[in-house]
Design an enzyme around this catalytic site. Structure first.
Site, PDB file in Angstrom:
ATOM      1  N   THR A 120     -18.270 -20.669  75.572  1.00 22.64           N
ATOM      2  CA  THR A 120     -17.499 -19.428  75.405  1.00 22.64           C
ATOM      3  C   THR A 120     -17.618 -18.537  76.645  1.00 22.64           C
ATOM      4  O   THR A 120     -16.625 -17.953  77.104  1.00 22.64           O
ATOM      5  CB  THR A 120     -18.017 -18.666  74.156  1.00 22.64           C
ATOM      6  OG1 THR A 120     -17.920 -19.541  73.038  1.00 22.64           O
ATOM      7  CG2 THR A 120     -17.227 -17.402  73.887  1.00 22.64           C
ATOM      8  N   ILE A 141     -28.291 -20.768  69.308  1.00 17.63           N
ATOM      9  CA  ILE A 141     -29.603 -21.159  68.786  1.00 17.63           C
ATOM     10  C   ILE A 141     -30.368 -21.973  69.823  1.00 17.63           C
ATOM     11  O   ILE A 141     -31.579 -22.055  69.779  1.00 17.63           O
ATOM     12  CB  ILE A 141     -29.502 -21.965  67.460  1.00 17.63           C
ATOM     13  CG1 ILE A 141     -28.785 -23.294  67.663  1.00 17.63           C
ATOM     14  CG2 ILE A 141     -28.867 -21.144  66.362  1.00 17.63           C
ATOM     15  CD1 ILE A 141     -29.068 -24.297  66.551  1.00 17.63           C
ATOM     16  N   ASP A 142     -29.627 -22.587  70.773  1.00 20.41           N
ATOM     17  CA  ASP A 142     -30.277 -23.483  71.741  1.00 20.41           C
ATOM     18  C   ASP A 142     -31.112 -22.745  72.784  1.00 20.41           C
ATOM     19  O   ASP A 142     -31.936 -23.361  73.455  1.00 20.41           O
ATOM     20  CB  ASP A 142     -29.224 -24.327  72.469  1.00 20.41           C
ATOM     21  CG  ASP A 142     -28.509 -25.282  71.538  1.00 20.41           C
ATOM     22  OD1 ASP A 142     -29.046 -25.567  70.457  1.00 20.41           O
ATOM     23  OD2 ASP A 142     -27.399 -25.734  71.892  1.00 20.41           O
ATOM     24  N   GLY A 185     -30.490 -29.335  70.023  1.00 13.69           N
ATOM     25  CA  GLY A 185     -30.836 -29.144  71.432  1.00 13.69           C
ATOM     26  C   GLY A 185     -30.299 -30.307  72.226  1.00 13.69           C
ATOM     27  O   GLY A 185     -30.894 -31.372  72.256  1.00 13.69           O
ATOM     28  N   ARG A 186     -29.093 -30.104  72.796  1.00 17.42           N
ATOM     29  CA  ARG A 186     -28.443 -31.198  73.513  1.00 17.42           C
ATOM     30  C   ARG A 186     -29.078 -31.440  74.873  1.00 17.42           C
ATOM     31  O   ARG A 186     -29.435 -32.552  75.218  1.00 17.42           O
ATOM     32  CB  ARG A 186     -26.961 -30.873  73.725  1.00 17.42           C
ATOM     33  CG  ARG A 186     -26.137 -30.970  72.491  1.00 17.42           C
ATOM     34  CD  ARG A 186     -24.804 -30.303  72.692  1.00 17.42           C
ATOM     35  NE  ARG A 186     -24.974 -28.865  72.836  1.00 17.42           N
ATOM     36  CZ  ARG A 186     -24.017 -28.023  73.139  1.00 17.42           C
ATOM     37  NH1 ARG A 186     -22.813 -28.457  73.382  1.00 17.42           N
ATOM     38  NH2 ARG A 186     -24.248 -26.727  73.211  1.00 17.42           N
ATOM     39  N   GLN A 289     -30.386 -25.411  60.571  1.00 15.39           N
ATOM     40  CA  GLN A 289     -31.004 -24.536  61.583  1.00 15.39           C
ATOM     41  C   GLN A 289     -30.127 -23.365  61.961  1.00 15.39           C
ATOM     42  O   GLN A 289     -30.583 -22.395  62.538  1.00 15.39           O
ATOM     43  CB  GLN A 289     -31.270 -25.336  62.869  1.00 15.39           C
ATOM     44  CG  GLN A 289     -32.350 -26.346  62.753  1.00 15.39           C
ATOM     45  CD  GLN A 289     -32.199 -27.425  63.805  1.00 15.39           C
ATOM     46  OE1 GLN A 289     -32.856 -27.381  64.829  1.00 15.39           O
ATOM     47  NE2 GLN A 289     -31.352 -28.409  63.571  1.00 15.39           N
ATOM     48  N   ARG A 290     -28.824 -23.484  61.709  1.00 16.45           N
ATOM     49  CA  ARG A 290     -27.902 -22.408  62.124  1.00 16.45           C
ATOM     50  C   ARG A 290     -27.509 -21.510  60.960  1.00 16.45           C
ATOM     51  O   ARG A 290     -26.779 -20.544  61.153  1.00 16.45           O
ATOM     52  CB  ARG A 290     -26.619 -23.022  62.710  1.00 16.45           C
ATOM     53  CG  ARG A 290     -26.849 -23.839  63.943  1.00 16.45           C
ATOM     54  CD  ARG A 290     -25.667 -23.889  64.860  1.00 16.45           C
ATOM     55  NE  ARG A 290     -24.380 -24.133  64.259  1.00 16.45           N
ATOM     56  CZ  ARG A 290     -23.498 -25.025  64.708  1.00 16.45           C
ATOM     57  NH1 ARG A 290     -23.814 -25.789  65.735  1.00 16.45           N
ATOM     58  NH2 ARG A 290     -22.313 -25.147  64.160  1.00 16.45           N
TER      59      ARG A 290
HETATM   60  O1  F6P Z   1     -24.791 -25.165  70.642  1.00  9.43           O
HETATM   61  C1  F6P Z   1     -25.444 -25.151  69.433  1.00  9.43           C
HETATM   62  C2  F6P Z   1     -25.434 -26.478  68.771  1.00  9.43           C
HETATM   63  O2  F6P Z   1     -26.082 -26.169  67.597  1.00  9.43           O
HETATM   64  C3  F6P Z   1     -26.098 -27.668  69.471  1.00  9.43           C
HETATM   65  O3  F6P Z   1     -27.484 -27.688  69.492  1.00  9.43           O
HETATM   66  C4  F6P Z   1     -25.500 -28.828  68.725  1.00  9.43           C
HETATM   67  O4  F6P Z   1     -25.510 -30.010  69.447  1.00  9.43           O
HETATM   68  C5  F6P Z   1     -24.102 -28.368  68.491  1.00  9.43           C
HETATM   69  O5  F6P Z   1     -24.136 -26.949  68.462  1.00  9.43           O
HETATM   70  C6  F6P Z   1     -23.506 -28.940  67.248  1.00  9.43           C
HETATM   71  O6  F6P Z   1     -22.351 -28.272  66.897  1.00  9.43           O
HETATM   72  P1  F6P Z   1     -21.345 -28.762  65.744  1.00  9.43           P
HETATM   73  O7  F6P Z   1     -22.015 -29.877  65.035  1.00  9.43           O
HETATM   74  O8  F6P Z   1     -21.147 -27.577  64.870  1.00  9.43           O
HETATM   75  O9  F6P Z   1     -20.108 -29.172  66.422  1.00  9.43           O
END
Ligand code: F6P
Length: 363
Positions: A120, A141-142, A185-186, A289-290
């Site tokens: 964003t 969150i990351d 956490g990518r 987690q979110r």
């Molecule tokens: O950027 C936050 C995050 O939670 C990453 O850790 C995760 O890989 C990604 O978003 C997953 O997003 P979604 O599954 O909602 O597309």
């Protein structure tokens, strides 16, 4: 008091606890102190593309502090500079930014507030360079954004993940199992590192430190030899073996950043079970987690960032993001944030501290 100023707020990217606290703080301060009219954009940049917005009144943001998610809605696929369009069976990308810029101009706003993470804020920076007065608010969150010490959402995610690890300890102990907890956490292993340390994990695997399966297996066996017949492993979804690659769970074709990770915990679990013969189970924390109510820390951080944002609008600090630095909230140029990532360094004090009490990082 009524000024003739108007601002618009959008939230983009993955939802994140504390976003509503930020929307509340921005809207309340703008209305109460400056008589600014506040517009809420629906579903991030998608709302700007399709002219979906509404006025946010004081009452609309009153009582939303404790709510998870975002009252405005969000999208993590709507990048106006790389928008997916279906051409028959094929997916193609086009630049829809001129439409969005024209729509923003029609809204007659003095500033656009973009609440979001790396994706964003990259987009926000591009719109700023294309002439849109805007400010950014960091949210993920990351906790992987440069320019700020911390982002709201992180503390909540760590709290939820830690609670998960705590609850899995009893099963691990009772059944003499290895329990693996996969967290988000990518590219950055902050959630794994913090929840792993807080939850007393024996092994923590982060994307920044590629792991060696033999080292993990040896640690599990060593614990068993010493009479600790269980092990707790916290693994970030972006963790990978030395010389190997991340596990992709799905590809979201419509997204400009299409890869969604997940599954490393399951693979690791069967590898450890096969080699050691010790029953190994994996729990994926995923979107839990979110979700839900933000921690007090995240509510406070989001409130401070939100009120600073209004100050920045008054000072015309456009092209900047409100950021936490030490005990202060300051404005940092979006250019310093866009395209960057704040990852865990191998000499991070918390990594060093954990290593000194024999926490294994798989290396
Ligand atoms: O950027 C936050 C995050 O939670 C990453 O850790 C995760 O890989 C990604 O978003 C997953 O997003 P979604 O599954 O909602 O597309």
């Amino acid at each position: 008091m009524q000024s003739n100023k108007r601002i618009a707020i959008l939230s983009g990217g993955g939802d994140c606890p504390g976003t509503n606290a930020a929307i509340r703080a921005i809207t309340k301060k703008a209305i109460l102190e400056d008589g600014i009219e506040v517009i809420g954009i629906t579903d991030g940049f998608d709302g700007l593309l399709h002219n979906r917005f509404r006025t946010l009144h004081y009452d609309d943001v009153s009582g939303i502090m404790t709510q998870g998610g975002t009252i405005l809605g969000t999208s993590n696929i709507a990048n106006p500079y790389k928008l997916s369009v279906k051409q028959g069976d094929k997916m193609e990308f086009e630049d829809a930014s001129p439409t969005v810029i024209a729509n923003i101009r029609k809204m007659n706003i003095d500033c656009l507030v973009c609440i979001g993470g790396d994706g964003t804020l990259d987009i926000a920076n591009r719109f700023f360079h294309d002439g849109i007065p805007l400010v950014g608010v960091p949210k993920t969150i990351d906790n992987d954004l440069p320019g700020t010490d911390i982002t709201f959402g992180f503390d909540t995610a760590v709290t939820i993940a830690t609670e998960g690890i705590d609850r899995l300890h009893s099963t691990a102990q009772s059944h003499h199992r290895v329990m693996i907890v996969e967290v988000m956490g990518r590219n950055a292993g902050w959630i794994a590192l913090y929840s792993g340390v807080a939850g007393g994990a024996d092994i923590i695997l982060v994307p920044e430190i590629p792991y060696d399966l033999d080292v993990i297996v040896e640690r599990v066996k060593e614990r068993n030899r010493k009479g600790k017949r269980f092990s707790i492993i916290v693994v970030a979804e972006g963790a990978k073996p030395k010389g190997g690659s991340v596990i992709v769970q799905r590809v979201v074709k419509e997204a400009s950043d299409p890869v969604r990770l997940g599954g490393v915990g399951i693979i690791l679990g069967s590898q450890i079970e096969d080699i050691t013969g010790i029953e190994t189970r994996t729990v994926v924390m995923g979107h839990l987690q979110r979700g839900g109510t933000p921690t007090p820390f995240d509510r406070i951080l989001a409130t401070r960032l939100g009120t600073k944002t209004v100050e920045m609008i008054e000072n015309k600090s456009f092209g900047c993001m409100a950021a936490a630095k030490g005990s202060s909230i300051i404005a940092v140029p979006l250019a310093e944030v866009a395209g960057g990532l704040r990852v865990v360094q191998s000499d991070d004090p918390l990594v060093q501290s954990a290593r000194s009490i024999s926490t294994c990082f798989g290396d």
